[in-house]
Design a protein around this motif. Sequence first.
Motif, mmCIF file in Angstrom:
data_model
loop_
_atom_site.group_PDB
_atom_site.id
_atom_site.type_symbol
_atom_site.label_atom_id
_atom_site.label_comp_id
_atom_site.label_asym_id
_atom_site.label_seq_id
_atom_site.Cartn_x
_atom_site.Cartn_y
_atom_site.Cartn_z
ATOM 1 N N LEU A 3 0.844 -1.187 0.000
ATOM 2 C CA LEU A 3 0.000 0.000 0.000
ATOM 3 C C LEU A 3 0.881 1.240 0.000
ATOM 4 O O LEU A 3 1.976 1.239 0.550
ATOM 5 C CB LEU A 3 -0.906 -0.004 1.230
ATOM 6 C CG LEU A 3 -1.950 -1.108 1.285
ATOM 7 C CD1 LEU A 3 -2.680 -1.063 2.605
ATOM 8 C CD2 LEU A 3 -2.937 -0.961 0.154
ATOM 9 N N PRO A 4 0.434 2.329 -0.599
ATOM 10 C CA PRO A 4 1.238 3.545 -0.669
ATOM 11 C C PRO A 4 1.314 4.293 0.651
ATOM 12 O O PRO A 4 1.587 5.471 0.679
ATOM 13 C CB PRO A 4 0.511 4.384 -1.734
ATOM 14 C CG PRO A 4 -0.890 3.910 -1.691
ATOM 15 C CD PRO A 4 -0.812 2.457 -1.324
ATOM 16 N N GLY A 5 1.126 3.656 1.735
ATOM 17 C CA GLY A 5 1.109 4.307 3.040
ATOM 18 C C GLY A 5 -0.322 4.421 3.526
ATOM 19 O O GLY A 5 -1.234 4.576 2.726
ATOM 20 N N PRO A 6 -0.502 4.313 4.821
ATOM 21 C CA PRO A 6 -1.875 4.337 5.329
ATOM 22 C C PRO A 6 -2.518 5.698 5.140
ATOM 23 O O PRO A 6 -1.890 6.736 5.295
ATOM 24 C CB PRO A 6 -1.707 4.007 6.811
ATOM 25 C CG PRO A 6 -0.302 4.347 7.140
ATOM 26 C CD PRO A 6 0.487 4.181 5.873
ATOM 27 N N ALA A 7 -3.767 5.660 4.773
ATOM 28 C CA ALA A 7 -4.555 6.885 4.643
ATOM 29 C C ALA A 7 -5.135 7.218 6.014
ATOM 30 O O ALA A 7 -5.210 6.356 6.899
ATOM 31 C CB ALA A 7 -5.674 6.696 3.627
ATOM 32 N N ARG A 8 -5.531 8.454 6.176
ATOM 33 C CA ARG A 8 -6.149 8.859 7.435
ATOM 34 C C ARG A 8 -7.395 8.019 7.661
ATOM 35 O O ARG A 8 -8.226 7.865 6.770
ATOM 36 C CB ARG A 8 -6.517 10.331 7.364
ATOM 37 C CG ARG A 8 -7.021 10.890 8.672
ATOM 38 C CD ARG A 8 -7.263 12.346 8.526
ATOM 39 N NE ARG A 8 -8.283 12.562 7.510
ATOM 40 C CZ ARG A 8 -9.257 13.446 7.633
ATOM 41 N NH1 ARG A 8 -9.309 14.216 8.671
ATOM 42 N NH2 ARG A 8 -10.155 13.591 6.692
ATOM 43 N N GLY A 9 -7.534 7.437 8.828
ATOM 44 C CA GLY A 9 -8.694 6.611 9.140
ATOM 45 C C GLY A 9 -8.477 5.126 8.899
ATOM 46 O O GLY A 9 -9.318 4.321 9.272
ATOM 47 N N ASP A 10 -7.363 4.742 8.265
ATOM 48 C CA ASP A 10 -7.087 3.317 8.065
ATOM 49 C C ASP A 10 -6.683 2.677 9.393
ATOM 50 O O ASP A 10 -6.257 3.354 10.329
ATOM 51 C CB ASP A 10 -5.973 3.122 7.035
ATOM 52 C CG ASP A 10 -6.455 3.354 5.613
ATOM 53 O OD1 ASP A 10 -7.662 3.583 5.409
ATOM 54 O OD2 ASP A 10 -5.614 3.314 4.706
ATOM 55 N N LEU A 11 -6.809 1.363 9.443
ATOM 56 C CA LEU A 11 -6.453 0.625 10.648
ATOM 57 C C LEU A 11 -4.971 0.785 10.962
ATOM 58 O O LEU A 11 -4.122 0.646 10.075
ATOM 59 C CB LEU A 11 -6.771 -0.860 10.478
ATOM 60 C CG LEU A 11 -8.247 -1.239 10.397
ATOM 61 C CD1 LEU A 11 -8.399 -2.677 9.925
ATOM 62 C CD2 LEU A 11 -8.928 -1.044 11.728
ATOM 63 N N THR A 12 -4.664 1.035 12.227
ATOM 64 C CA THR A 12 -3.272 1.073 12.650
ATOM 65 C C THR A 12 -2.789 -0.364 12.825
ATOM 66 O O THR A 12 -3.586 -1.308 12.840
ATOM 67 C CB THR A 12 -3.121 1.826 13.982
ATOM 68 O OG1 THR A 12 -3.816 1.093 15.001
ATOM 69 C CG2 THR A 12 -3.660 3.245 13.886
ATOM 70 N N ASP A 13 -1.485 -0.535 12.991
ATOM 71 C CA ASP A 13 -0.942 -1.881 13.207
ATOM 72 C C ASP A 13 -1.494 -2.493 14.489
ATOM 73 O O ASP A 13 -1.779 -3.690 14.540
ATOM 74 C CB ASP A 13 0.591 -1.836 13.241
ATOM 75 C CG ASP A 13 1.195 -1.535 11.881
ATOM 76 O OD1 ASP A 13 0.517 -1.770 10.854
ATOM 77 O OD2 ASP A 13 2.353 -1.059 11.833
ATOM 78 N N ALA A 14 -1.648 -1.689 15.531
ATOM 79 C CA ALA A 14 -2.190 -2.199 16.794
ATOM 80 C C ALA A 14 -3.648 -2.628 16.630
ATOM 81 O O ALA A 14 -4.058 -3.678 17.143
ATOM 82 C CB ALA A 14 -2.075 -1.130 17.880
ATOM 83 N N GLN A 15 -4.429 -1.851 15.902
ATOM 84 C CA GLN A 15 -5.829 -2.219 15.653
ATOM 85 C C GLN A 15 -5.917 -3.484 14.812
ATOM 86 O O GLN A 15 -6.754 -4.352 15.069
ATOM 87 C CB GLN A 15 -6.566 -1.067 14.960
ATOM 88 C CG GLN A 15 -6.776 0.151 15.822
ATOM 89 C CD GLN A 15 -7.261 1.340 15.029
ATOM 90 O OE1 GLN A 15 -6.974 1.478 13.831
ATOM 91 N NE2 GLN A 15 -7.989 2.235 15.688
ATOM 92 N N TRP A 16 -5.060 -3.587 13.813
ATOM 93 C CA TRP A 16 -5.064 -4.767 12.960
ATOM 94 C C TRP A 16 -4.669 -6.011 13.755
ATOM 95 O O TRP A 16 -5.236 -7.079 13.566
ATOM 96 C CB TRP A 16 -4.151 -4.559 11.754
ATOM 97 C CG TRP A 16 -4.135 -5.754 10.854
ATOM 98 C CD1 TRP A 16 -3.085 -6.591 10.612
ATOM 99 C CD2 TRP A 16 -5.232 -6.263 10.079
ATOM 100 N NE1 TRP A 16 -3.462 -7.583 9.734
ATOM 101 C CE2 TRP A 16 -4.769 -7.404 9.394
ATOM 102 C CE3 TRP A 16 -6.539 -5.866 9.899
ATOM 103 C CZ2 TRP A 16 -5.578 -8.147 8.550
ATOM 104 C CZ3 TRP A 16 -7.351 -6.617 9.071
ATOM 105 C CH2 TRP A 16 -6.873 -7.737 8.398
ATOM 106 N N ALA A 17 -3.705 -5.871 14.652
ATOM 107 C CA ALA A 17 -3.277 -7.010 15.477
ATOM 108 C C ALA A 17 -4.422 -7.505 16.354
ATOM 109 O O ALA A 17 -4.526 -8.706 16.625
ATOM 110 C CB ALA A 17 -2.076 -6.608 16.332
#
Length: 141
Positions: A3-17
Amino acid sequence: MTLPGPARGDLTDAQWALLEPLLPTPAAGRPPSRSKRQLINGIRWRVRVGAPWRDVPERYGPWQSVYDLFRRWTRNGTWARILTALRSRADAAGLITWDINVDSTAVRAHQHAAGAAERGKAGITKRSSPTITGWAAHAEG
């Protein structure tokens, strides 16, 4: 594909975990062309913005794929299971404060509380909150 970098509002790594273990395991067969994280971020974008499905940005994959995942998981109850699991974890961690509020929009009175007529002895009709003059008129009549 990266991905070209997370967009505002995308899941963070902690949320994804936290979310990833709750997702259903993929069925055997052809591997998906898009990651679940990418598609879920697309669903979150669409729900947050309120735009039509066709306007989901390309960085989340084809809008049809994003919509298909949303629709399948809605129909088979996956979203409900994920919500229940996340809510249970948050409640167990003390992150949810449960307040119970009751007001007249949520409570209905019993039919007898509305002053409905009821039958007494000798067929006399009386009201739930009679007046003295009303009783006197029945007694004399």
